[in-house]
Design a protein around this motif. Sequence first.
Motif, PDB file in Angstrom:
ATOM      1  N   ALA A 199       0.882  -1.180   0.000  1.00  0.00           N
ATOM      2  CA  ALA A 199       0.000   0.000   0.000  1.00  0.00           C
ATOM      3  C   ALA A 199       0.910   1.218   0.000  1.00  0.00           C
ATOM      4  O   ALA A 199       1.240   1.779   1.044  1.00  0.00           O
ATOM      5  CB  ALA A 199      -0.924  -0.023   1.216  1.00  0.00           C
ATOM      6  N   TRP A 200       1.355   1.613  -1.161  1.00  0.00           N
ATOM      7  CA  TRP A 200       2.421   2.591  -1.310  1.00  0.00           C
ATOM      8  C   TRP A 200       2.098   3.991  -0.819  1.00  0.00           C
ATOM      9  O   TRP A 200       2.981   4.788  -0.594  1.00  0.00           O
ATOM     10  CB  TRP A 200       2.936   2.610  -2.745  1.00  0.00           C
ATOM     11  N   ARG A 201       0.838   4.309  -0.596  1.00  0.00           N
ATOM     12  CA  ARG A 201       0.466   5.647  -0.103  1.00  0.00           C
ATOM     13  C   ARG A 201       0.215   5.670   1.402  1.00  0.00           C
ATOM     14  O   ARG A 201       0.049   6.746   1.981  1.00  0.00           O
ATOM     15  CB  ARG A 201      -0.754   6.158  -0.850  1.00  0.00           C
ATOM     16  N   LEU A 202       0.187   4.518   2.032  1.00  0.00           N
ATOM     17  CA  LEU A 202      -0.059   4.429   3.476  1.00  0.00           C
ATOM     18  C   LEU A 202       1.120   5.036   4.231  1.00  0.00           C
ATOM     19  O   LEU A 202       2.241   4.543   4.133  1.00  0.00           O
ATOM     20  CB  LEU A 202      -0.252   2.964   3.877  1.00  0.00           C
ATOM     21  N   ALA A 203       0.863   6.122   4.981  1.00  0.00           N
ATOM     22  CA  ALA A 203       1.949   6.854   5.640  1.00  0.00           C
ATOM     23  C   ALA A 203       2.032   6.595   7.139  1.00  0.00           C
ATOM     24  O   ALA A 203       3.092   6.758   7.742  1.00  0.00           O
ATOM     25  CB  ALA A 203       1.800   8.351   5.396  1.00  0.00           C
TER      26      ALA A 203
ATOM     27  N   CYS B  89       5.314  -1.227   2.291  1.00  0.00           N
ATOM     28  CA  CYS B  89       4.576   0.037   2.352  1.00  0.00           C
ATOM     29  C   CYS B  89       5.615   1.160   2.297  1.00  0.00           C
ATOM     30  O   CYS B  89       6.158   1.584   3.322  1.00  0.00           O
ATOM     31  CB  CYS B  89       3.739   0.118   3.624  1.00  0.00           C
ATOM     32  N   SER B  90       5.887   1.646   1.103  1.00  0.00           N
ATOM     33  CA  SER B  90       7.024   2.545   0.884  1.00  0.00           C
ATOM     34  C   SER B  90       6.886   3.917   1.534  1.00  0.00           C
ATOM     35  O   SER B  90       7.885   4.556   1.845  1.00  0.00           O
ATOM     36  CB  SER B  90       7.307   2.689  -0.603  1.00  0.00           C
ATOM     37  N   ALA B  91       5.686   4.385   1.787  1.00  0.00           N
ATOM     38  CA  ALA B  91       5.492   5.702   2.400  1.00  0.00           C
ATOM     39  C   ALA B  91       5.293   5.630   3.916  1.00  0.00           C
ATOM     40  O   ALA B  91       5.262   6.667   4.586  1.00  0.00           O
ATOM     41  CB  ALA B  91       4.297   6.403   1.763  1.00  0.00           C
TER      42      ALA B  91
END
Length: 188
Positions: A13-17, A36-38
Motif C-alpha cells: 500500500a504505497w500511499r499508506l503513511a 509500504c514505501s510511504a
Amino acid sequence: GLKSIGASAFASAWRLARVDIPDGVAVVGPEAFRFCSALTNATIGLGVASIGAKAFNNCPSLTSIKVAEESPHFSDIEGVLFNKARTTLIQYPNARPAARHTAPDSVRRIGDFAFADAVALTNVTLGAGGVDIGMSAFENCRVLAGIELGSATNISARAFADCWALSHVEVPDSVLAIGDQAFERCSG
C-alpha cells in the motif's frame, strides 16, 4: 470491531503513511504492512498479542514502531520493536536515522529479518547475554561497517548477506554455529 489484520492485508500500500493499530486488534498477520514505501510511523495497541513474520519489513520510510506502554506482549525502545521482556528484538525500522545501535543486555535473540534493509545503520553492538542472530537478521544493510557480536551463540543463514560495507568481523568463541551464506557478498 476489528480483531485481526490478515497476512499481507496492506502489503504494497504505497500511499499508506501512518498505521495506528487499535487496542481491540489481537493479531497482525505476516507481512501485513510489508513493502509500504510511504509508511513512516506505526503504533501497536495494547491488545496486540501476535505480530506475524515480516509484518513491517521492506518499509523504506519507516522510522518508528511505538507500542502502548500497558501492552502485556510487546514494548519499544526509541521506536525499535521488542517482545515485552525485551529478550527478542523483533524489528528495527528500516529508515531509523541512527547510525549506531546497541542492543540491551536483556536481548537473547535478534529476530529473523529484524534489521534487514536498514538504510542508515553503520555499527551494531550486541550484549554479553548469548545472543542468537536470526535468519537474514542484518541482510542488505548496505552501510553496516561494524558489528560487535558480544557473546553471540548462533549466526543463522544469510544473517549478514549483502552487507557490502562489512569488511571485518571478529567471531567470538561463544559462537557454536554459522549458517549457510551468513556473510555472502560482504565485500567492504
